[in-house]
Write an enzyme that holds these catalytic residues in place. Structure first.
Site, PDB file in Angstrom:
ATOM      1  N   HIS A   8       0.804  -1.228   0.000  1.00  0.00           N
ATOM      2  CA  HIS A   8       0.000   0.000   0.000  1.00  0.00           C
ATOM      3  C   HIS A   8       0.836   1.277   0.000  1.00  0.00           C
ATOM      4  CE1 HIS A   8       1.017  -0.067   4.288  1.00  0.00           C
ATOM      5  NE2 HIS A   8       0.760   1.219   4.285  1.00  0.00           N
TER       6      HIS A   8
HETATM    7  C1  UD1 Z   1      -2.059   5.772   5.376  1.00  0.00           C
HETATM    8  C2  UD1 Z   1      -0.787   6.351   5.997  1.00  0.00           C
HETATM    9  C3  UD1 Z   1       0.312   5.299   5.972  1.00  0.00           C
HETATM   10  C4  UD1 Z   1      -0.148   4.013   6.627  1.00  0.00           C
HETATM   11  C5  UD1 Z   1      -1.454   3.546   5.991  1.00  0.00           C
HETATM   12  C6  UD1 Z   1      -1.976   2.359   6.726  1.00  0.00           C
HETATM   13  C7  UD1 Z   1      -0.423   8.752   5.633  1.00  0.00           C
HETATM   14  C8  UD1 Z   1       0.302   9.761   4.848  1.00  0.00           C
HETATM   15  N1  UD1 Z   1      -0.313   7.495   5.202  1.00  0.00           N
HETATM   16  O1  UD1 Z   1      -1.761   5.473   4.022  1.00  0.00           O
HETATM   17  O2  UD1 Z   1       1.438   5.791   6.674  1.00  0.00           O
HETATM   18  O3  UD1 Z   1       0.847   3.041   6.421  1.00  0.00           O
HETATM   19  O4  UD1 Z   1      -2.422   4.597   6.069  1.00  0.00           O
HETATM   20  O5  UD1 Z   1      -2.884   1.636   5.975  1.00  0.00           O
HETATM   21  O6  UD1 Z   1      -1.073   9.080   6.591  1.00  0.00           O
HETATM   22  N2  UD1 Z   1      -9.041   4.727   0.911  1.00  0.00           N
HETATM   23  C9  UD1 Z   1     -10.273   4.132   0.792  1.00  0.00           C
HETATM   24  N3  UD1 Z   1     -10.916   3.789   1.944  1.00  0.00           N
HETATM   25  C10 UD1 Z   1     -10.414   4.002   3.177  1.00  0.00           C
HETATM   26  C11 UD1 Z   1      -9.155   4.609   3.275  1.00  0.00           C
HETATM   27  C12 UD1 Z   1      -8.479   4.959   2.130  1.00  0.00           C
HETATM   28  O7  UD1 Z   1     -10.778   3.917  -0.292  1.00  0.00           O
HETATM   29  O8  UD1 Z   1     -11.060   3.645   4.192  1.00  0.00           O
HETATM   30  C13 UD1 Z   1      -8.317   5.077  -0.337  1.00  0.00           C
HETATM   31  C14 UD1 Z   1      -8.625   6.485  -0.840  1.00  0.00           C
HETATM   32  O9  UD1 Z   1      -8.640   6.459  -2.228  1.00  0.00           O
HETATM   33  C15 UD1 Z   1      -7.419   7.269  -0.358  1.00  0.00           C
HETATM   34  C16 UD1 Z   1      -6.302   6.247  -0.440  1.00  0.00           C
HETATM   35  O10 UD1 Z   1      -6.911   5.011  -0.089  1.00  0.00           O
HETATM   36  O11 UD1 Z   1      -7.163   8.402  -1.132  1.00  0.00           O
HETATM   37  C17 UD1 Z   1      -5.144   6.517   0.487  1.00  0.00           C
HETATM   38  O12 UD1 Z   1      -5.596   6.675   1.831  1.00  0.00           O
HETATM   39  P1  UD1 Z   1      -4.741   7.538   2.872  1.00  0.00           P
HETATM   40  O13 UD1 Z   1      -5.311   7.396   4.208  1.00  0.00           O
HETATM   41  O14 UD1 Z   1      -4.544   8.920   2.342  1.00  0.00           O
HETATM   42  O15 UD1 Z   1      -3.322   6.866   2.801  1.00  0.00           O
HETATM   43  P2  UD1 Z   1      -2.910   5.338   2.970  1.00  0.00           P
HETATM   44  O16 UD1 Z   1      -2.260   4.907   1.719  1.00  0.00           O
HETATM   45  O17 UD1 Z   1      -4.059   4.550   3.488  1.00  0.00           O
HETATM   46  N1  UDP Z   2      -3.841  -5.616   8.621  1.00  0.00           N
HETATM   47  C1  UDP Z   2      -5.100  -6.172   8.787  1.00  0.00           C
HETATM   48  N2  UDP Z   2      -5.785  -6.550   7.671  1.00  0.00           N
HETATM   49  C2  UDP Z   2      -5.281  -6.412   6.414  1.00  0.00           C
HETATM   50  C3  UDP Z   2      -3.987  -5.857   6.268  1.00  0.00           C
HETATM   51  C4  UDP Z   2      -3.299  -5.461   7.397  1.00  0.00           C
HETATM   52  O1  UDP Z   2      -5.586  -6.330   9.911  1.00  0.00           O
HETATM   53  O2  UDP Z   2      -5.971  -6.770   5.440  1.00  0.00           O
HETATM   54  C5  UDP Z   2      -3.110  -5.194   9.833  1.00  0.00           C
HETATM   55  C6  UDP Z   2      -1.745  -5.790   9.967  1.00  0.00           C
HETATM   56  O3  UDP Z   2      -1.824  -7.072  10.559  1.00  0.00           O
HETATM   57  C7  UDP Z   2      -1.034  -4.756  10.826  1.00  0.00           C
HETATM   58  C8  UDP Z   2      -1.648  -3.466  10.363  1.00  0.00           C
HETATM   59  O4  UDP Z   2      -2.873  -3.807   9.719  1.00  0.00           O
HETATM   60  O5  UDP Z   2      -1.368  -4.937  12.191  1.00  0.00           O
HETATM   61  C9  UDP Z   2      -0.704  -2.813   9.404  1.00  0.00           C
HETATM   62  O6  UDP Z   2      -1.336  -1.775   8.775  1.00  0.00           O
HETATM   63  P1  UDP Z   2      -0.875  -1.218   7.369  1.00  0.00           P
HETATM   64  O7  UDP Z   2      -0.057  -2.213   6.664  1.00  0.00           O
HETATM   65  O8  UDP Z   2      -2.091  -0.710   6.711  1.00  0.00           O
HETATM   66  O9  UDP Z   2      -0.004   0.058   7.803  1.00  0.00           O
HETATM   67  P2  UDP Z   2       1.500   0.260   8.250  1.00  0.00           P
HETATM   68  O10 UDP Z   2       1.789  -0.658   9.377  1.00  0.00           O
HETATM   69  O11 UDP Z   2       2.368   0.042   7.068  1.00  0.00           O
HETATM   70  O12 UDP Z   2       1.535   1.700   8.649  1.00  0.00           O
END
Ligand code: UD1
Ligand code: UDP
Length: 371
Positions: A209
């Site tokens: 992601h």
């Molecule tokens: C965010 C965090 C990242 C973390 C990740 C965990 C920042 C800059 N990034 O990244 O550090 O590792 O969360 O998962 O804060 N979207 C949906 N539904 C949701 C959420 C997101 O469709 O419930 C889609 C939207 O198109 C959105 C994109 O995902 O624009 C990115 O979401 P965003 O929260 O901005 O960043 P992440 O990539 O999720």
């Molecule tokens: N995770 C989850 N379901 C999923 C993918 C990830 O419960 O489908 C959990 C994972 O086990 C970990 C956390 O989400 O505890 C990690 O989140 P993510 O990878 O989104 O973010 P990051 O840790 O890179 O910030």
């Protein structure tokens, strides 16, 4: 004492759960801590948010800001505006922030300007790559926080190098608490292996992601090609796909088809994820949390990034950082498959040494009370 716990993204729900339990146990005899939970709304799909509150018994958020998705400035700005209003009306004694997302930095900025003390859980992580949005968020959050709760010795040393040693406290890693507390529960409650017809140690778990991989077409293409090739070579892959990655693949590679052995599924809950990681032969990921969970659960890891903050997982022999070059990824998969054919891997001693014994939430709450 009124605490404001600010969360918004999936990994933060996992990190707050042990803190909520530690606060509840602290409050057993008399209420010492009033924990107000604020959900910024950064993640909002039920599979990215509600499922974790339900499964992990996290109290419902007291305030939900409904910020949603957006560009960094718009998203962080809206959070900042709403958090400031809330802090002014609710007057917390301390703000607790988690990790390195936009919700983290917004919470830190709002509180610092209002002179409210800030405790940063998971402080001191550094990838030394400022192109990562998380790296900018971490540096800002650490420098304006009052208590830096560092999960690992490396985090402590990073903070020392930035002249932040005086505010630093070793806490151990809160995600280690979460894994230790939930892994038995996951075995009892999750039926994901059966549901997906997976045999133990006979498949790989995949998550992708990170912006550097999803927003760079060449990197994403290399990852997708590698996954298909690994699947075609015979290893079953399970890939719970982050909504960001799903959207980018549809937009950038509308004609791409996963191979028959590459099973793309919706994001799963934490208990299912623990089962999937704990029983996988190998993990391929760019997630921060996954790199640690694989280490805690003795699953060999391949990190599809050019660097990692979680260097203890590499030094402890559990993680190979390959970047996204197809040959390197496939070489690492082959290495792990061969190694695990001959012996079981066990990283647990190294994990406890680097990430603590799973009691960080208690240490953090005690440190907050002492402060
Ligand atoms: C965010 C965090 C990242 C973390 C990740 C965990 C920042 C800059 N990034 O990244 O550090 O590792 O969360 O998962 O804060 N979207 C949906 N539904 C949701 C959420 C997101 O469709 O419930 C889609 C939207 O198109 C959105 C994109 O995902 O624009 C990115 O979401 P965003 O929260 O901005 O960043 P992440 O990539 O999720
Ligand atoms: N995770 C989850 N379901 C999923 C993918 C990830 O419960 O489908 C959990 C994972 O086990 C970990 C956390 O989400 O505890 C990690 O989140 P993510 O990878 O989104 O973010 P990051 O840790 O890179 O910030």
């Amino acid at each position: 004492m009124k605490l404001f716990s600010i969360v918004g993204a999936r990994p933060q729900f996992i990190k707050i759960a042990p803190i909520c339990r530690a606060i509840a146990s602290q409050n057993e005899d008399s209420q010492v801590l009033d924990d107000v939970i604020i959900h910024t709304g950064q993640h909002y799909d039920p599979s990215m948010s509600d499922i974790f509150f339900d499964e992990l018994n996290i109290p419902k958020a007291d305030f939900h800001l409904g910020v949603g998705s957006g560009a960094h400035g718009a998203q962080t700005g809206l959070m900042l505006q709403k958090l400031e209003e809330l802090m002014l009306s609710q007057k917390p004694d301390m703000v607790v922030i988690y990790g390195d997302t936009n919700s983290t930095v917004a919470g830190a900025l709002a509180a610092a300007k209002l002179h409210i003390p800030i405790a940063h859980i998971e402080a001191g992580l550094r990838s030394f790559n400022r192109k990562m949005p998380e790296e900018v968020n971490r540096i800002v959050a650490d420098h304006i926080s009052d208590m830096l709760l560092a999960p690992t010795p490396t985090a402590i040393s990073n903070l020392k190098k930035e002249n932040l040693a005086e505010r630093t406290i070793y806490s151990g890693d809160i995600m280690h608490d979460a894994v230790i507390y939930n892994c038995k529960l996951a075995e009892e409650k999750s039926s994901i292996l059966k549901d997906l017809s997976l045999a133990k140690k006979d498949y790989a778990i995949v998550t992708i992601h990170r912006a550097e991989n999803t927003d760079d077409t060449e990197r994403l293409e290399s990852i997708l090609t590698s996954l298909n090739e690994i699947a075609e070579d015979g290893l079953q892959l399970v890939f719970p796909i982050h909504p960001r990655t799903k959207k980018t693949i549809s937009a950038q590679f509308p004609d791409w088809k996963p191979s028959a052995k590459l099973n793309m599924i919706e994001p799963v809950g934490y208990l299912d994820m623990l089962q999937l990681v704990g029983n996988a032969r190998v993990a391929l990921t760019d997630s921060g949390g996954l790199q640690k969970e694989t280490f805690f659960l003795n699953c060999p890891c391949i990190t599809l990034r050019d660097e990692t903050e979680w260097v203890e997982t590499v030094d402890g022999g559990g993680n190979i950082v390959t970047g996204v070059n197809k040959d390197k990824i496939i070489e690492a998969v082959t290495y792990w498959i061969n190694k695990t054919e001959k012996e079981d891997v066990d990283f647990t001693a190294q994990a406890s040494k680097a990430f603590g014994e799973g009691n960080s939430a208690d240490r953090i709450i005690q440190a907050i009370l002492d402060y």
